[in-house]
Design a protein around this motif. Structure first.
Motif, PDB file in Angstrom:
ATOM      1  N   ARG A 224      80.048 -23.605 -29.152  1.00 52.16           N
ATOM      2  CA  ARG A 224      80.012 -22.140 -29.171  1.00 52.16           C
ATOM      3  C   ARG A 224      80.274 -21.582 -30.564  1.00 52.16           C
ATOM      4  O   ARG A 224      80.418 -20.372 -30.731  1.00 52.16           O
ATOM      5  N   GLY A 225      80.351 -22.453 -31.561  1.00 48.68           N
ATOM      6  CA  GLY A 225      80.624 -22.025 -32.931  1.00 48.68           C
ATOM      7  C   GLY A 225      81.934 -22.608 -33.422  1.00 48.68           C
ATOM      8  O   GLY A 225      82.741 -23.113 -32.636  1.00 48.68           O
ATOM      9  N   ILE A 226      82.149 -22.525 -34.726  1.00 44.35           N
ATOM     10  CA  ILE A 226      83.359 -23.094 -35.320  1.00 44.35           C
ATOM     11  C   ILE A 226      84.528 -22.152 -35.080  1.00 44.35           C
ATOM     12  O   ILE A 226      84.601 -21.069 -35.645  1.00 44.35           O
ATOM     13  N   ASN A 227      85.451 -22.582 -34.227  1.00 46.42           N
ATOM     14  CA  ASN A 227      86.644 -21.812 -33.931  1.00 46.42           C
ATOM     15  C   ASN A 227      87.769 -22.249 -34.873  1.00 46.42           C
ATOM     16  O   ASN A 227      88.022 -23.450 -35.018  1.00 46.42           O
ATOM     17  N   PRO A 228      88.437 -21.289 -35.546  1.00 47.71           N
ATOM     18  CA  PRO A 228      89.523 -21.679 -36.462  1.00 47.71           C
ATOM     19  C   PRO A 228      90.626 -22.501 -35.794  1.00 47.71           C
ATOM     20  O   PRO A 228      91.321 -23.263 -36.459  1.00 47.71           O
ATOM     21  N   LYS A 229      90.776 -22.363 -34.473  1.00 52.23           N
ATOM     22  CA  LYS A 229      91.779 -23.163 -33.770  1.00 52.23           C
ATOM     23  C   LYS A 229      91.434 -24.650 -33.813  1.00 52.23           C
ATOM     24  O   LYS A 229      92.320 -25.504 -33.756  1.00 52.23           O
ATOM     25  N   ILE A 230      90.148 -24.964 -33.928  1.00 49.03           N
ATOM     26  CA  ILE A 230      89.729 -26.356 -34.060  1.00 49.03           C
ATOM     27  C   ILE A 230      90.267 -26.935 -35.364  1.00 49.03           C
ATOM     28  O   ILE A 230      90.776 -28.060 -35.408  1.00 49.03           O
ATOM     29  N   ASN A 231      90.153 -26.153 -36.444  1.00 49.38           N
ATOM     30  CA  ASN A 231      90.695 -26.600 -37.736  1.00 49.38           C
ATOM     31  C   ASN A 231      92.200 -26.827 -37.644  1.00 49.38           C
ATOM     32  O   ASN A 231      92.736 -27.779 -38.222  1.00 49.38           O
ATOM     33  N   ALA A 232      92.882 -25.957 -36.911  1.00 47.69           N
ATOM     34  CA  ALA A 232      94.338 -26.070 -36.789  1.00 47.69           C
ATOM     35  C   ALA A 232      94.740 -27.340 -36.042  1.00 47.69           C
ATOM     36  O   ALA A 232      95.620 -28.092 -36.485  1.00 47.69           O
ATOM     37  N   VAL A 233      94.090 -27.601 -34.898  1.00 48.77           N
ATOM     38  CA  VAL A 233      94.464 -28.773 -34.103  1.00 48.77           C
ATOM     39  C   VAL A 233      94.099 -30.067 -34.832  1.00 48.77           C
ATOM     40  O   VAL A 233      94.856 -31.056 -34.799  1.00 48.77           O
ATOM     41  N   LEU A 234      92.984 -30.087 -35.546  1.00 47.00           N
ATOM     42  CA  LEU A 234      92.597 -31.281 -36.297  1.00 47.00           C
ATOM     43  C   LEU A 234      93.525 -31.506 -37.492  1.00 47.00           C
ATOM     44  O   LEU A 234      93.805 -32.653 -37.859  1.00 47.00           O
ATOM     45  N   THR A 235      94.004 -30.411 -38.093  1.00 44.25           N
ATOM     46  CA  THR A 235      94.972 -30.542 -39.182  1.00 44.25           C
ATOM     47  C   THR A 235      96.264 -31.174 -38.691  1.00 44.25           C
ATOM     48  O   THR A 235      96.824 -32.072 -39.342  1.00 44.25           O
ATOM     49  N   LEU A 236      96.735 -30.742 -37.528  1.00 42.57           N
ATOM     50  CA  LEU A 236      97.954 -31.318 -36.953  1.00 42.57           C
ATOM     51  C   LEU A 236      97.758 -32.795 -36.616  1.00 42.57           C
ATOM     52  O   LEU A 236      98.663 -33.614 -36.832  1.00 42.57           O
ATOM     53  N   MET A 237      96.582 -33.152 -36.109  1.00 41.60           N
ATOM     54  CA  MET A 237      96.298 -34.561 -35.815  1.00 41.60           C
ATOM     55  C   MET A 237      96.289 -35.398 -37.082  1.00 41.60           C
ATOM     56  O   MET A 237      96.822 -36.509 -37.125  1.00 41.60           O
ATOM     57  N   PHE A 238      95.713 -34.849 -38.149  1.00 43.75           N
ATOM     58  CA  PHE A 238      95.665 -35.560 -39.426  1.00 43.75           C
ATOM     59  C   PHE A 238      97.072 -35.765 -39.986  1.00 43.75           C
ATOM     60  O   PHE A 238      97.413 -36.860 -40.454  1.00 43.75           O
ATOM     61  N   VAL A 239      97.892 -34.731 -39.933  1.00 35.89           N
ATOM     62  CA  VAL A 239      99.275 -34.837 -40.419  1.00 35.89           C
ATOM     63  C   VAL A 239     100.050 -35.867 -39.603  1.00 35.89           C
ATOM     64  O   VAL A 239     100.835 -36.657 -40.148  1.00 35.89           O
ATOM     65  N   PHE A 240      99.822 -35.881 -38.298  1.00 34.98           N
ATOM     66  CA  PHE A 240     100.495 -36.834 -37.416  1.00 34.98           C
ATOM     67  C   PHE A 240     100.136 -38.270 -37.801  1.00 34.98           C
ATOM     68  O   PHE A 240     101.021 -39.142 -37.888  1.00 34.98           O
ATOM     69  N   VAL A 241      98.864 -38.532 -38.047  1.00 35.87           N
ATOM     70  CA  VAL A 241      98.424 -39.879 -38.439  1.00 35.87           C
ATOM     71  C   VAL A 241      99.024 -40.269 -39.790  1.00 35.87           C
ATOM     72  O   VAL A 241      99.466 -41.410 -39.980  1.00 35.87           O
ATOM     73  N   VAL A 242      99.059 -39.333 -40.729  1.00 36.62           N
ATOM     74  CA  VAL A 242      99.634 -39.614 -42.049  1.00 36.62           C
ATOM     75  C   VAL A 242     101.116 -39.967 -41.926  1.00 36.62           C
ATOM     76  O   VAL A 242     101.606 -40.895 -42.583  1.00 36.62           O
ATOM     77  N   LEU A 243     101.842 -39.242 -41.082  1.00 33.22           N
ATOM     78  CA  LEU A 243     103.265 -39.527 -40.869  1.00 33.22           C
ATOM     79  C   LEU A 243     103.474 -40.921 -40.292  1.00 33.22           C
ATOM     80  O   LEU A 243     104.382 -41.653 -40.705  1.00 33.22           O
ATOM     81  N   ILE A 244     102.621 -41.319 -39.350  1.00 31.53           N
ATOM     82  CA  ILE A 244     102.713 -42.661 -38.767  1.00 31.53           C
ATOM     83  C   ILE A 244     102.506 -43.719 -39.841  1.00 31.53           C
ATOM     84  O   ILE A 244     103.245 -44.715 -39.926  1.00 31.53           O
ATOM     85  N   ILE A 245     101.505 -43.507 -40.698  1.00 26.95           N
ATOM     86  CA  ILE A 245     101.218 -44.468 -41.770  1.00 26.95           C
ATOM     87  C   ILE A 245     102.395 -44.575 -42.726  1.00 26.95           C
ATOM     88  O   ILE A 245     102.779 -45.680 -43.148  1.00 26.95           O
ATOM     89  N   LEU A 246     102.998 -43.437 -43.083  1.00 25.68           N
ATOM     90  CA  LEU A 246     104.146 -43.446 -43.995  1.00 25.68           C
ATOM     91  C   LEU A 246     105.337 -44.181 -43.386  1.00 25.68           C
ATOM     92  O   LEU A 246     106.021 -44.957 -44.072  1.00 25.68           O
ATOM     93  N   ILE A 247     105.588 -43.951 -42.097  1.00 24.07           N
ATOM     94  CA  ILE A 247     106.700 -44.628 -41.422  1.00 24.07           C
ATOM     95  C   ILE A 247     106.477 -46.125 -41.387  1.00 24.07           C
ATOM     96  O   ILE A 247     107.391 -46.927 -41.655  1.00 24.07           O
ATOM     97  N   ILE A 248     105.246 -46.538 -41.089  1.00 23.82           N
ATOM     98  CA  ILE A 248     104.933 -47.972 -41.041  1.00 23.82           C
ATOM     99  C   ILE A 248     105.075 -48.613 -42.416  1.00 23.82           C
ATOM    100  O   ILE A 248     105.641 -49.716 -42.551  1.00 23.82           O
ATOM    101  N   ASN A 249     104.573 -47.950 -43.446  1.00 31.05           N
ATOM    102  CA  ASN A 249     104.679 -48.491 -44.804  1.00 31.05           C
ATOM    103  C   ASN A 249     106.140 -48.609 -45.242  1.00 31.05           C
ATOM    104  O   ASN A 249     106.524 -49.600 -45.882  1.00 31.05           O
ATOM    105  N   LYS A 250     106.963 -47.622 -44.875  1.00 30.28           N
ATOM    106  CA  LYS A 250     108.383 -47.679 -45.223  1.00 30.28           C
ATOM    107  C   LYS A 250     109.072 -48.816 -44.497  1.00 30.28           C
ATOM    108  O   LYS A 250     109.884 -49.552 -45.090  1.00 30.28           O
TER     109      LYS A 250
END
Length: 258
Positions: A224-250
């Motif tokens: 139905r078009g690019i909804n800004p909420k899509i950008n928000a939820v994908l940003t949170l998913m990306f941050v979540f994955v980055v945090l997991i990677i940082l915890i594992i590396n530490k």
């Protein structure tokens, strides 16, 4: 000096090309405009709107629930299967490994339709259970391939040596084998978790009414078009994955320091 600079510059361009779409997505998740290509000031309203959207929250619940359960079960089954494959003779091991490669190399659409057909034949209603079984099915081969290299790094007589010292087979497995292959098990768990969150095609064919994950919901919203909420939820998913990677590396760096 010039060659070193050029190598670094080319490396920078490669990473810029890879991460530019993600950076743009993150920036526009704070855009005060509904039009994706028009910047109209900084705002956090799309994040607040995101947590008011019942459809997205419901999809997030199913996504996390299925990812946690499927990754846990597939890690347990995959680890046991990897140990069994490791103990096979050379020819049976090659045959089983080639069978294990098939779900990985198979296109997702083939796997999705095959699982959908199976569920219809056995009379299983498509919904939460069918999607959960599908995610477990396509995650197990990846866990096996993550654990097997760690098993091959072990001395061939490790289990026998532990048993010679008085350990029972189950005790030797729990206290000797599993701690040494733990990095492979964790890698398989994280891979299964990530694959489950990311999957769209197989989930699309194996789900039913009322049960959708984030991938399906985002796909429906994007039509139905690019909804800004899509950008928000994908940003949170990306941050979540980055945090997991940082915890594992530490955690990995601490284990190496010991």
């Amino acid at each position: 000096m010039v060659k070193s600079f050029l190598k670094r510059f080319y490396l920078f361009l490669i990473f810029l090309f890879l991460y530019a779409p993600i950076i743009i997505m993150i920036v526009y998740s704070f855009n005060n405009s509904k039009i994706a290509v028009e910047w109209n000031g900084f705002t956090l309203k799309w994040y607040s709107e995101l947590f008011k959207d019942r459809q997205i929250l419901k999809s997030l619940y199913y996504t996390v629930f299925i990812a946690l359960i499927s990754s846990t079960i597939s890690t347990i089954v995959g680890t046991i299967a990897a140990i069994g494959i490791y103990k096979l003779k050379l020819l049976p091991q090659k045959i089983v490994l080639n069978i294990n490669y098939l779900p990985i190399l198979n296109p997702d659409i083939v796997t999705g339709i095959a699982l959908m057909t199976l569920f219809v034949v056995i009379g299983l209603d498509r919904g939460l259970v069918s999607m959960l079984l599908a995610h477990i099915t396509f995650s197990i081969p990846y866990v096996i391939l993550s654990v097997l290299p760690k098993l091959r790094q072990l001395p061939s007589n490790t289990l026998e040596a532990a048993m010679d010292l008085g350990a029972t087979p189950s005790y030797a497995l729990r206290k000797v084998i599993l701690p040494q292959i733990k990095p492979g098990i964790i890698t398989g768990l994280l891979m299964a978790f990530t694959l489950s969150i990311d999957d769209f095609v197989i989930s699309f064919f194996t789900t039913g009414n009322g049960v959708t994950n984030l991938s399906i919901t985002i796909y429906s919203m994007a039509k139905r078009g690019i909804n800004p909420k899509i950008n928000a939820v994908l940003t949170l998913m990306f941050v979540f994955v980055v945090l997991i990677i940082l915890i594992i590396n530490k955690r990995t760096s601490k284990e190496r320091s010991y």
